[in-house]
Design a protein around this motif. Structure first.
Motif, PDB file in Angstrom:
ATOM      1  N   ALA A   4      -3.267  16.026  -3.129  1.00 51.57           N
ATOM      2  CA  ALA A   4      -1.810  15.941  -3.156  1.00 51.57           C
ATOM      3  C   ALA A   4      -1.281  15.218  -1.912  1.00 51.57           C
ATOM      4  O   ALA A   4      -0.337  14.423  -1.986  1.00 51.57           O
ATOM      5  CB  ALA A   4      -1.209  17.339  -3.253  1.00 51.57           C
ATOM      6  N   THR A   5      -1.923  15.487  -0.771  1.00 46.40           N
ATOM      7  CA  THR A   5      -1.530  14.818   0.475  1.00 46.40           C
ATOM      8  C   THR A   5      -1.708  13.306   0.354  1.00 46.40           C
ATOM      9  O   THR A   5      -0.817  12.521   0.710  1.00 46.40           O
ATOM     10  CB  THR A   5      -2.372  15.350   1.650  1.00 46.40           C
ATOM     11  OG1 THR A   5      -2.202  16.753   1.766  1.00 46.40           O
ATOM     12  CG2 THR A   5      -1.978  14.674   2.949  1.00 46.40           C
ATOM     13  N   ILE A   6      -2.864  12.901  -0.153  1.00 46.05           N
ATOM     14  CA  ILE A   6      -3.135  11.466  -0.308  1.00 46.05           C
ATOM     15  C   ILE A   6      -2.164  10.842  -1.313  1.00 46.05           C
ATOM     16  O   ILE A   6      -1.645   9.738  -1.094  1.00 46.05           O
ATOM     17  CB  ILE A   6      -4.593  11.259  -0.770  1.00 46.05           C
ATOM     18  CG1 ILE A   6      -5.566  11.761   0.314  1.00 46.05           C
ATOM     19  CG2 ILE A   6      -4.855   9.785  -1.070  1.00 46.05           C
ATOM     20  CD1 ILE A   6      -7.019  11.778  -0.120  1.00 46.05           C
ATOM     21  N   ALA A   7      -1.896  11.546  -2.398  1.00 46.29           N
ATOM     22  CA  ALA A   7      -0.988  11.021  -3.419  1.00 46.29           C
ATOM     23  C   ALA A   7       0.416  10.822  -2.864  1.00 46.29           C
ATOM     24  O   ALA A   7       1.076   9.811  -3.146  1.00 46.29           O
ATOM     25  CB  ALA A   7      -0.950  11.981  -4.612  1.00 46.29           C
ATOM     26  N   ILE A   8       0.897  11.775  -2.067  1.00 43.34           N
ATOM     27  CA  ILE A   8       2.230  11.649  -1.481  1.00 43.34           C
ATOM     28  C   ILE A   8       2.296  10.449  -0.541  1.00 43.34           C
ATOM     29  O   ILE A   8       3.266   9.674  -0.547  1.00 43.34           O
ATOM     30  CB  ILE A   8       2.618  12.949  -0.741  1.00 43.34           C
ATOM     31  CG1 ILE A   8       2.824  14.078  -1.748  1.00 43.34           C
ATOM     32  CG2 ILE A   8       3.879  12.740   0.094  1.00 43.34           C
ATOM     33  CD1 ILE A   8       3.024  15.440  -1.112  1.00 43.34           C
ATOM     34  N   MET A   9       1.254  10.276   0.290  1.00 40.77           N
ATOM     35  CA  MET A   9       1.252   9.144   1.228  1.00 40.77           C
ATOM     36  C   MET A   9       1.201   7.814   0.491  1.00 40.77           C
ATOM     37  O   MET A   9       1.898   6.863   0.862  1.00 40.77           O
ATOM     38  CB  MET A   9       0.066   9.280   2.183  1.00 40.77           C
ATOM     39  CG  MET A   9       0.162  10.497   3.114  1.00 40.77           C
ATOM     40  SD  MET A   9      -1.234  10.628   4.249  1.00 40.77           S
ATOM     41  CE  MET A   9      -0.918   9.252   5.346  1.00 40.77           C
ATOM     42  N   LEU A  10       0.386   7.750  -0.565  1.00 37.18           N
ATOM     43  CA  LEU A  10       0.331   6.516  -1.356  1.00 37.18           C
ATOM     44  C   LEU A  10       1.665   6.228  -2.039  1.00 37.18           C
ATOM     45  O   LEU A  10       2.160   5.089  -2.018  1.00 37.18           O
ATOM     46  CB  LEU A  10      -0.773   6.635  -2.409  1.00 37.18           C
ATOM     47  CG  LEU A  10      -2.213   6.408  -1.943  1.00 37.18           C
ATOM     48  CD1 LEU A  10      -3.192   6.764  -3.056  1.00 37.18           C
ATOM     49  CD2 LEU A  10      -2.407   4.968  -1.497  1.00 37.18           C
ATOM     50  N   GLY A  11       2.244   7.261  -2.639  1.00 35.41           N
ATOM     51  CA  GLY A  11       3.523   7.087  -3.318  1.00 35.41           C
ATOM     52  C   GLY A  11       4.622   6.687  -2.360  1.00 35.41           C
ATOM     53  O   GLY A  11       5.459   5.821  -2.677  1.00 35.41           O
ATOM     54  N   TRP A  12       4.641   7.292  -1.171  1.00 35.85           N
ATOM     55  CA  TRP A  12       5.675   6.969  -0.182  1.00 35.85           C
ATOM     56  C   TRP A  12       5.530   5.526   0.308  1.00 35.85           C
ATOM     57  O   TRP A  12       6.521   4.829   0.536  1.00 35.85           O
ATOM     58  CB  TRP A  12       5.598   7.944   0.986  1.00 35.85           C
ATOM     59  CG  TRP A  12       6.709   7.821   1.979  1.00 35.85           C
ATOM     60  CD1 TRP A  12       6.624   7.399   3.268  1.00 35.85           C
ATOM     61  CD2 TRP A  12       8.095   8.121   1.769  1.00 35.85           C
ATOM     62  NE1 TRP A  12       7.847   7.412   3.874  1.00 35.85           N
ATOM     63  CE2 TRP A  12       8.781   7.855   2.966  1.00 35.85           C
ATOM     64  CE3 TRP A  12       8.823   8.589   0.659  1.00 35.85           C
ATOM     65  CZ2 TRP A  12      10.156   8.041   3.106  1.00 35.85           C
ATOM     66  CZ3 TRP A  12      10.196   8.771   0.811  1.00 35.85           C
ATOM     67  CH2 TRP A  12      10.843   8.502   2.021  1.00 35.85           C
ATOM     68  N   GLU A  13       4.293   5.065   0.454  1.00 35.89           N
ATOM     69  CA  GLU A  13       4.069   3.696   0.906  1.00 35.89           C
ATOM     70  C   GLU A  13       4.584   2.694  -0.130  1.00 35.89           C
ATOM     71  O   GLU A  13       5.133   1.651   0.229  1.00 35.89           O
ATOM     72  CB  GLU A  13       2.578   3.462   1.154  1.00 35.89           C
ATOM     73  CG  GLU A  13       2.264   2.055   1.639  1.00 35.89           C
ATOM     74  CD  GLU A  13       0.787   1.841   1.897  1.00 35.89           C
ATOM     75  OE1 GLU A  13       0.367   0.675   1.949  1.00 35.89           O
ATOM     76  OE2 GLU A  13       0.058   2.835   2.022  1.00 35.89           O
ATOM     77  N   LYS A  14       4.437   3.028  -1.403  1.00 35.98           N
ATOM     78  CA  LYS A  14       4.844   2.106  -2.462  1.00 35.98           C
ATOM     79  C   LYS A  14       6.337   2.203  -2.786  1.00 35.98           C
ATOM     80  O   LYS A  14       6.978   1.190  -3.083  1.00 35.98           O
ATOM     81  CB  LYS A  14       4.046   2.398  -3.735  1.00 35.98           C
ATOM     82  CG  LYS A  14       2.535   2.265  -3.581  1.00 35.98           C
ATOM     83  CD  LYS A  14       2.117   0.828  -3.313  1.00 35.98           C
ATOM     84  CE  LYS A  14       0.599   0.710  -3.234  1.00 35.98           C
ATOM     85  NZ  LYS A  14       0.171  -0.672  -2.907  1.00 35.98           N
ATOM     86  N   LEU A  15       6.899   3.418  -2.716  1.00 33.37           N
ATOM     87  CA  LEU A  15       8.256   3.643  -3.226  1.00 33.37           C
ATOM     88  C   LEU A  15       9.285   3.948  -2.140  1.00 33.37           C
ATOM     89  O   LEU A  15      10.442   4.211  -2.464  1.00 33.37           O
ATOM     90  CB  LEU A  15       8.232   4.805  -4.240  1.00 33.37           C
ATOM     91  CG  LEU A  15       7.233   4.657  -5.399  1.00 33.37           C
ATOM     92  CD1 LEU A  15       7.203   5.929  -6.233  1.00 33.37           C
ATOM     93  CD2 LEU A  15       7.584   3.447  -6.257  1.00 33.37           C
ATOM     94  N   ARG A  16       8.891   3.929  -0.892  1.00 34.48           N
ATOM     95  CA  ARG A  16       9.803   4.312   0.192  1.00 34.48           C
ATOM     96  C   ARG A  16      11.017   3.395   0.231  1.00 34.48           C
ATOM     97  O   ARG A  16      10.879   2.165   0.301  1.00 34.48           O
ATOM     98  CB  ARG A  16       9.063   4.243   1.524  1.00 34.48           C
ATOM     99  CG  ARG A  16       9.938   4.453   2.750  1.00 34.48           C
ATOM    100  CD  ARG A  16       9.108   4.563   4.012  1.00 34.48           C
ATOM    101  NE  ARG A  16       8.051   3.567   4.089  1.00 34.48           N
ATOM    102  CZ  ARG A  16       7.073   3.598   4.995  1.00 34.48           C
ATOM    103  NH1 ARG A  16       7.023   4.593   5.865  1.00 34.48           N
ATOM    104  NH2 ARG A  16       6.166   2.651   5.016  1.00 34.48           N
ATOM    105  N   PRO A  17      12.235   3.953   0.201  1.00 31.81           N
ATOM    106  CA  PRO A  17      13.446   3.128   0.310  1.00 31.81           C
ATOM    107  C   PRO A  17      13.584   2.559   1.719  1.00 31.81           C
ATOM    108  O   PRO A  17      13.138   3.169   2.696  1.00 31.81           O
ATOM    109  CB  PRO A  17      14.580   4.108  -0.007  1.00 31.81           C
ATOM    110  CG  PRO A  17      14.012   5.458   0.270  1.00 31.81           C
ATOM    111  CD  PRO A  17      12.553   5.384  -0.018  1.00 31.81           C
TER     112      PRO A  17
END
Length: 504
Positions: free
Chosen positions: A176-189
């Motif tokens: 879950a930690t890795i998924a959040i970091m990956l998602g934030w890198e791609k979708l961060r406003p």
């Protein structure tokens, strides 16, 4: 001076930058300590020293210093073989070596390491970190070496699934930690670009674990940070006489210095402010590691991830680095209970993510621009580190770099052509005639038929070493036995030998 600093808005920029760097550094300090086989407090102390002390005297104003993933493998190996008691003296000696090198104006020489070797070193370290932290991700204990960790992963996964040697919940926490970091890198406003993905992951995952009451390993941070300080004893200092510990100290100094100064060069390319004073930076790193050694903390380097965050956050001066160290100190002293809620698997997830980012295979193409040999050195260094250890891998990469340099500097075109005069051939030498080219020159001389007059053209010969010179001399001495004659301007040839000596 202070009034001008505040009135120009520099303090506000540094304050914001320090908070951003603090939020990036806090989980990394604890995670790198755990990956090193040390308590999280050891990483926090290094982060504090890197900010408050090194930040104040560093030669690179915007570079951030602290515990580095690049040294985690070395520390883990040292602690495994010699115990925690050996770490402080080794780091202390490494700091002294760096100080002497910096004061002796040797900072620029540490940048002599080939970029391909450094890139391979970081990739190899990244792979080793991933291999070990995948075990921690499942609340399991990692093995001593990289290949052992990879080999043991299937059984560790099965144990986690069965609940015998690991934890399925911990695995979910890490993923879950890795998924959040990956998602934030791609979708961060863009408006939230300064919020670190690692911080967001830690907060979200820790809150979820606390809310659900999940049974996973948590970070162990003492209520009093000073209780984590471990001063070196007389016996531990005397143990530095052991050759293995001396080698470890020099290895720490070499790797930390090369990583620091190359990181500083990268930071200089990110901003238009003051450039790095490499000797001062090396001396400051030595002071920091000396203090960390006295306190029994982790070794430090200049770290590119935190430094890049510092620049991108708009920091203007070294005050941002100093303040980030102060934030870590305040947080560790006043809110240790908050850190004790953090799952170890969450920090392992951050390091797995960091390790994967360190293995940048796109570098192969960029390095190949400078020749396939450069890309091969990168790959060889990476594989050697994973298959053996960090020091052996770096030495192999360095040796390959020197071999490639030797091959490049000894390029020689040997041409044996027919001369207009009957019974005469022309031997044309273009380039550098070194011992590496003796076989090529010998083969050309062997092709000279009997009863031939051989003219040697040396105008395009840059230099000649003893091996090639003796080969020509011996051939000329034995030529009459075959009815041959060697014609060469020996004075011109010897001048090229002298030129080589002067260049050396």
């Amino acid at each position: 001076m202070i009034r001008g600093y505040v009135s120009q808005g520099l303090f506000g920029r540094d304050l914001l930058g320090s908070i951003v760097v603090f939020l990036v550094a806090l989980p990394l300090c604890m995670g790198i300590a755990i990956a090193s086989g040390m308590p999280p407090a050891a990483g926090l102390i290094t982060g504090i020293v890197g900010g408050l002390v090194v930040g104040a005297i560093a030669g690179s104003p915007l570079q951030v210093s602290g515990p580095a993933a690049g040294l985690a493998v070395l520390v883990f190996e040292l602690v495994r073989e010699h115990g925690v008691v050996a770490l402080g003296p080794v780091v202390l000696l490494a700091g002294l070596i760096q100080m002497v090198a910096g004061l002796g104006k040797l900072g620029v020489w540490f940048r002599m390491v080939s970029p391909a070797v450094v890139a391979g070193m970081l990739s190899g370290i990244g792979i080793l970190i991933v291999a070990s932290q995948l075990h921690v991700l499942m609340d399991a204990i990692p093995k001593a070496r990289g290949l052992e960790n990879f080999a043991a992963l299937p059984s560790a996964f099965m144990d986690a699934m069965s609940g015998e040697g690991g934890s399925t919940v911990a695995l979910l926490v890490g993923l879950a930690t890795i998924a959040i970091m990956l998602g934030w890198e791609k979708l961060r406003p863009s408006s939230l670009r300064f919020v670190p993905g690692a911080l967001l992951a830690v907060v979200a995952v820790t809150a979820t674990v606390q809310g659900l009451g999940a049974d996973v390993k948590k970070v162990d941070v003492p209520s009093n940070l000073f209780a984590a300080i471990s001063l070196p004893t007389f016996d531990s200092l005397v143990s530095l006489a052991q050759p293995s510990l001396l080698v470890a100290a020099f290895t720490f100094a070499l790797i930390a210095s090369a990583e620091t100064l190359l990181s500083a060069a990268a930071v200089d390319r990110m901003h238009d402010g003051a450039r790095t004073n490499y000797d001062r930076e090396l001396t400051a790193q030595g002071v920091g590691n000396l203090i960390c050694g006295v306190l029994g903390a982790l070794p430090m380097t200049g770290v590119i991830v935190r430094s890049a965050a510092n620049v991108q956050a708009g920091s203007a001066t070294r005050m941002a680095t100093i303040l980030h160290g102060g934030w870590i100190l305040v947080f560790a002293m006043l809110l240790p209970w908050l850190m004790r809620m953090t799952p170890v698997a969450c920090l392992a997830g951050i390091l797995v993510y960091t390790g994967i980012k360190m293995v940048n295979l796109k570098q192969i193409n960029s390095l190949a621009v400078y020749g396939r040999g450069t890309a091969l050195i990168y790959l060889a260094t990476t594989l050697a580190i994973v298959a053996t250890d960090l020091l052996a891998g770096v030495l192999i990469g360095f040796a390959l770099s020197l071999l490639r340099l030797a091959l490049q500097s000894s390029r020689l075109s040997v041409g044996l052509d027919q001369h207009p005069e009957p019974g005469t051939k022309l031997l044309q030498l273009d380039g550098s005639a070194t011992f590496l080219k003796v076989p090529a020159l010998a083969r050309a001389l062997e092709r000279v038929p009997p009863n031939t007059r051989l003219l040697v053209e040396v105008e395009r010969l840059n230099h000649v070493d003893q091996a090639c010179l003796e080969l020509l001399t011996d051939w000329g001495r034995n030529a009459p036995a075959r009815g041959c004659e060697l014609v060469v301007d020996w004075n011109a040839l010897h001048r090229r030998v002298e030129g080589l000596r002067k260049a050396a």
